[in-house]
Design an enzyme around this catalytic site. Structure first.
Site, short mmCIF file in Angstrom:
data_model
loop_
_atom_site.label_atom_id
_atom_site.label_comp_id
_atom_site.label_asym_id
_atom_site.label_seq_id
_atom_site.Cartn_x
_atom_site.Cartn_y
_atom_site.Cartn_z
N GLY A 11 -7.61 13.83 18.03
CA GLY A 11 -8.82 14.28 18.73
C GLY A 11 -9.93 14.61 17.74
NE ARG A 14 -15.12 12.98 23.00
CZ ARG A 14 -14.65 13.57 24.11
NH1 ARG A 14 -15.29 14.58 24.64
NH2 ARG A 14 -13.53 13.14 24.66
CG ASP A 62 -2.57 7.94 25.62
OD1 ASP A 62 -2.44 9.16 25.37
OD2 ASP A 62 -2.42 7.47 26.77
CB SER A 141 -5.72 27.49 24.82
OG SER A 141 -6.65 28.27 25.55
CE1 TYR A 154 -5.91 22.80 27.60
CE2 TYR A 154 -6.28 25.13 28.02
CZ TYR A 154 -6.46 24.00 27.22
OH TYR A 154 -7.21 24.10 26.06
CB ALA A 156 2.86 25.03 31.63
CB ALA A 157 0.57 21.82 28.09
CB ILE A 187 -14.59 26.56 21.30
CG1 ILE A 187 -13.44 27.48 20.84
CG2 ILE A 187 -15.34 25.96 20.10
CD1 ILE A 187 -13.82 28.63 19.98
P1 NDP Z 1 -13.02 17.70 23.65
O1 NDP Z 1 -12.81 17.35 25.07
O2 NDP Z 1 -14.39 18.00 23.16
O3 NDP Z 1 -12.39 16.55 22.71
C1 NDP Z 1 -11.11 16.10 22.97
C2 NDP Z 1 -10.64 15.22 21.84
O4 NDP Z 1 -9.30 14.83 22.10
C3 NDP Z 1 -11.45 13.95 21.71
O5 NDP Z 1 -11.51 13.61 20.34
C4 NDP Z 1 -10.61 12.92 22.47
O6 NDP Z 1 -10.80 11.59 22.02
C5 NDP Z 1 -9.22 13.40 22.13
N1 NDP Z 1 -8.20 13.03 23.11
C6 NDP Z 1 -8.18 13.33 24.43
N2 NDP Z 1 -7.09 12.78 25.00
C7 NDP Z 1 -6.45 12.10 24.03
C8 NDP Z 1 -5.28 11.29 24.00
N3 NDP Z 1 -4.54 11.07 25.11
N4 NDP Z 1 -4.91 10.72 22.84
C9 NDP Z 1 -5.65 10.92 21.72
N5 NDP Z 1 -6.75 11.68 21.67
C10 NDP Z 1 -7.15 12.25 22.82
O7 NDP Z 1 -12.03 18.95 23.39
P2 NDP Z 1 -12.21 20.26 22.46
O8 NDP Z 1 -12.74 19.88 21.15
O9 NDP Z 1 -12.89 21.30 23.26
O10 NDP Z 1 -10.68 20.71 22.34
C11 NDP Z 1 -9.87 20.40 21.22
C12 NDP Z 1 -8.55 21.14 21.37
O11 NDP Z 1 -8.80 22.56 21.43
C13 NDP Z 1 -7.80 20.79 22.65
O12 NDP Z 1 -6.42 20.77 22.39
C14 NDP Z 1 -8.14 21.95 23.58
O13 NDP Z 1 -7.15 22.12 24.54
C15 NDP Z 1 -8.19 23.10 22.59
N6 NDP Z 1 -8.97 24.24 23.05
C16 NDP Z 1 -10.30 24.12 23.36
C17 NDP Z 1 -11.01 25.21 23.77
C18 NDP Z 1 -12.47 25.16 24.10
O14 NDP Z 1 -13.00 26.18 24.56
N7 NDP Z 1 -13.16 24.06 23.87
C19 NDP Z 1 -10.36 26.53 23.95
C20 NDP Z 1 -8.97 26.53 23.59
C21 NDP Z 1 -8.32 25.43 23.16
P3 NDP Z 1 -12.05 10.67 22.56
O15 NDP Z 1 -13.30 11.23 21.90
O16 NDP Z 1 -11.77 9.31 22.09
O17 NDP Z 1 -12.09 10.83 24.04
#
Ligand code: NDP
Length: 246
Positions: A11, A14, A62, A141, A154, A156-157, A187
């Site tokens: 991920g 972004r 993925d 989280s 979410y 649970a995961a 965030i």
């Molecule tokens: P975003 O939605 O901004 O970005 C998600 C990222 O994960 C992207 O790079 C996306 O790729 C990638 N992604 C999504 N699904 C898959 C998949 N199946 N396989 C590979 N890559 C995947 O999320 P955040 O930056 O906000 O969150 C990042 C992490 O932090 C997550 O685990 C989230 O649960 C956790 N988190 C976020 C919080 C928040 O407030 N934002 C709070 C607590 C935890 P692509 O760009 O190609 O779609």
């Protein structure tokens, strides 16, 4: 600080993952960016990593797909040689109240957030165990510790990720590999951008530091755990949440 070390950030295209990739690169690490579909965003992060003087690779994969993660990790090892730092950050939400939550939405969220971290860790284990500085950092989280209505899947995961981390920390400790969890609070990223203003205001009311977090706030914590400064910390949950859960 991380010169000659290679990090894999899932991920990384972004939000929080992007900030982590850039922070690690800023301190000398080469970075492999794993993303789901946004190739141009991933390529842009790779260019930014290279502009910082580090090497970068991008992989569309993925993380919920076992075969894809296996072949991607094999390719990462071919391209990068070794992997020293794995940041399991890729995550999705599919929120709904329990009565309306479908089996598919439960499974998808478990598969990306929890099984994806298992798959990446499993496929990169051999190379991580051969690194003298290996670190695994899983992004959970704060809601995993508090619960949250509408997020049974979410939470649970993300809570599963904490148990997973503690087991891996114990299993790999004798090999000098640390494994920790970061539990971010609220965030600003694409994930939270869709929240209505009223919900944002309500959430902000729960944060003693009175501001929402930035992706960089999480990236700084990752850097600390990934660097030699974090070498004696394993199996821990580090909350980076502005005091949301004290
Ligand atoms: P975003 O939605 O901004 O970005 C998600 C990222 O994960 C992207 O790079 C996306 O790729 C990638 N992604 C999504 N699904 C898959 C998949 N199946 N396989 C590979 N890559 C995947 O999320 P955040 O930056 O906000 O969150 C990042 C992490 O932090 C997550 O685990 C989230 O649960 C956790 N988190 C976020 C919080 C928040 O407030 N934002 C709070 C607590 C935890 P692509 O760009 O190609 O779609």
């Amino acid at each position: 600080m991380l010169k000659n070390r290679t990090a894999v950030v899932t991920g990384g295209s972004r939000g929080i993952g992007r900030a982590i990739a850039l922070e690690l690169a800023c301190h000398g690490a080469n970075v492999a960016i794993v993303y789901a579909g946004q190739a141009e965003a991933a390529a842009q992060v790779a260019r930014e990593v290279e502009a910082l003087g580090s090497k970068a690779w991008t992989y569309q994969c993925d993380v919920s797909d076992w075969t894809q993660t296996q072949s991607t990790c094999e390719q990462i090892i071919v391209d990068c040689g070794t992997v020293d730092i794995l940041v399991n950050n890729a995550g999705i939400v599919k929120d709904n109240l329990m009565l309306r939550m479908s089996e598919e939405d439960f499974d998808q969220v478990m598969d990306v957030n929890l099984k994806g971290s298992f798959a990446m860790t499993r496929h990169l284990t051999r190379t991580l165990l051969s690194s003298p500085h290996a670190r695994i950092i899983n992004i959970s989280s704060v809601v995993a510790l508090m619960g949250n209505p509408g997020q049974a899947n979410y939470t649970a995961a993300k809570a599963g990720l904490i148990g997973f981390t503690k087991s891996i920390a114990r299993e790999y400790a004798s090999r000098g590999v640390t494994c920790n969890v970061i539990a971010p609070g609220f965030i600003t990223t694409d994930m939270t951008a869709k929240l209505p203003q009223a919900a944002m205001d309500k959430l902000l009311g729960l944060v003693p530091l009175k501001r929402v977090g930035e992706p960089k706030d999480i990236a700084h914590a990752v850097l600390f755990l990934a660097s030699d400064m974090g070498r004696y910390i394993t199996g821990q949950v580090l909350q980076v949440d502005g005091g949301m859960r004290i």
